[in-house]
Design a protein around this motif. Structure first.
Motif, PDB file in Angstrom:
ATOM      1  N   UNK A  82     -12.267  -0.120  32.445  1.00  0.00           N
ATOM      2  CA  UNK A  82     -13.013   1.153  32.772  1.00  0.00           C
ATOM      3  C   UNK A  82     -14.397   1.249  33.031  1.00  0.00           C
ATOM      4  N   UNK A  83     -14.682   2.320  32.950  1.00  0.00           N
ATOM      5  CA  UNK A  83     -16.576   1.956  34.106  1.00  0.00           C
ATOM      6  C   UNK A  83     -17.168   3.271  32.594  1.00  0.00           C
ATOM      7  N   UNK A  84     -18.877   3.197  33.086  1.00  0.00           N
ATOM      8  CA  UNK A  84     -19.676   4.358  31.961  1.00  0.00           C
ATOM      9  C   UNK A  84     -19.827   4.873  32.895  1.00  0.00           C
ATOM     10  N   UNK A  85     -20.519   6.262  32.440  1.00  0.00           N
ATOM     11  CA  UNK A  85     -20.179   7.968  33.299  1.00  0.00           C
ATOM     12  C   UNK A  85     -22.151   8.585  33.291  1.00  0.00           C
ATOM     13  N   UNK A  86     -21.654   8.690  34.041  1.00  0.00           N
ATOM     14  CA  UNK A  86     -23.576   9.271  34.788  1.00  0.00           C
ATOM     15  C   UNK A  86     -23.589  10.363  34.854  1.00  0.00           C
ATOM     16  N   UNK A  87     -24.188  11.912  33.961  1.00  0.00           N
ATOM     17  CA  UNK A  87     -23.981  12.812  34.427  1.00  0.00           C
ATOM     18  C   UNK A  87     -25.214  13.500  34.967  1.00  0.00           C
ATOM     19  N   UNK A  88     -25.424  14.334  36.128  1.00  0.00           N
ATOM     20  CA  UNK A  88     -26.739  14.328  36.448  1.00  0.00           C
ATOM     21  C   UNK A  88     -26.703  15.721  36.737  1.00  0.00           C
TER      22      UNK A  88
END
Length: 289
Positions: A82-88
């Motif tokens: 799995x991956x980390x998430x980034x919200x912009x």
């Protein structure tokens, strides 16, 4: 901050008691199970695209609540987990198109990235902060890519009022792993309760949110004990984050890798950090991280 540190301690304890198998490679206390991709180089973090192929999915505002929809960019392979998430978030009067370049660029380095529209283009930083968190909750809990995400590893970014919103989100949700305001704007300057590792990016030529009254006070207004850095772009304006920019991408990637992925391979780009150059006016931080 992360479970990997506990894991590393356990590995170290085994090594000290002779519990590791003979002939096994040496364990490193810096290793993280969240490391994604090959060992970084200066060229790899400056590249327009990283090692992961990506795809994107539009999210209609009609299907979500608390924010205005957006676009999700994600690595197509899950071979590494799995991956980390980034919200912009975009800035005042702007739409997600203004920060869309960050979507595929960050996703190709091993993150699920959500560039969002806000409920209205006039929303203030406190509202944008709440919307960033609503979008994070949707992304990790309801979106079609939720199975690709480690929901404990989420970061927020934003431009202008969206940058101010990222600071508000970090204050509201200490569980966030990183925050990156890009030429941020906010009437609030002090964030002494924030414990989220924060990279402040300002621009020397910013006349909308001058660094003397925004980015620099934001940095100073974070706790002195916090993991934080201040990067001032040289020859840049308030709107520099609205176009593809190698310096912004490079240090954002390094910050996200270091704190969202607990990947100390990227510390080399942050400590001691960049020297003054044609693209960097100033850099300071609370190194060592």
């Amino acid at each position: 901050m992360h479970k990997p540190r506990l894991l590393s301690a356990a590995v170290l304890a085994l090594a000290l008691t002779g519990g590791l198998l003979a002939g096994a490679g040496p364990a490193s206390a810096a290793d993280s199970p969240y490391e994604r991709g090959p060992d970084p180089t200066n060229a790899s973090v400056e590249a327009v695209r990283g090692p992961f192929a990506t795809a994107e999915i539009g999210v209609s505002s009609l299907l979500v609540s608390g924010f205005g929809g957006g676009t999700v960019y994600y690595p197509t392979s899950t071979a590494e987990g799995t991956f980390g998430a980034v919200v912009i978030s975009p800035g005042f009067t702007a739409y997600q198109s203004s920060i869309a370049w960050l979507g595929p660029r960050l996703a190709s380095q091993g993150f699920v990235v959500f560039t969002i529209d806000t409920l209205t283009t006039l929303d203030q930083p406190d509202s944008r902060g709440r919307q960033l968190l609503a979008a994070a909750d949707y992304l990790t809990g309801s979106s079609v890519v939720r199975s690709r995400i480690d929901r404990s590893r989420v970061a927020v970014m934003g431009h202008s009022m969206g940058g101010g919103g990222s600071l508000e989100a970090a204050r509201s949700r200490p569980a966030l792993q990183a925050a990156i305001p890009l030429t941020g704007w906010n009437t609030t300057k002090t964030f002494l309760t924030v414990r989220v590792p924060t990279l402040i990016i300002g621009a020397d030529g910013d006349t909308v949110a001058p660094v003397a009254t925004h980015s620099e006070p934001f940095y100073s207004g974070l706790p002195s004990s916090a993991d934080k850095a201040y990067l001032e772009l040289n020859g840049a304006t308030h709107f520099t984050p609205n176009s593809s920019n190698t310096t912004i991408a490079k240090y954002s990637i390094a910050w996200l890798k270091r704190w969202v992925d607990d990947d100390t391979r990227y510390t080399q780009f942050l400590c001691p950090g960049p020297s003054l150059s044609l693209s960097v006016e100033e850099y300071r931080s609370t190194c060592p991280f």
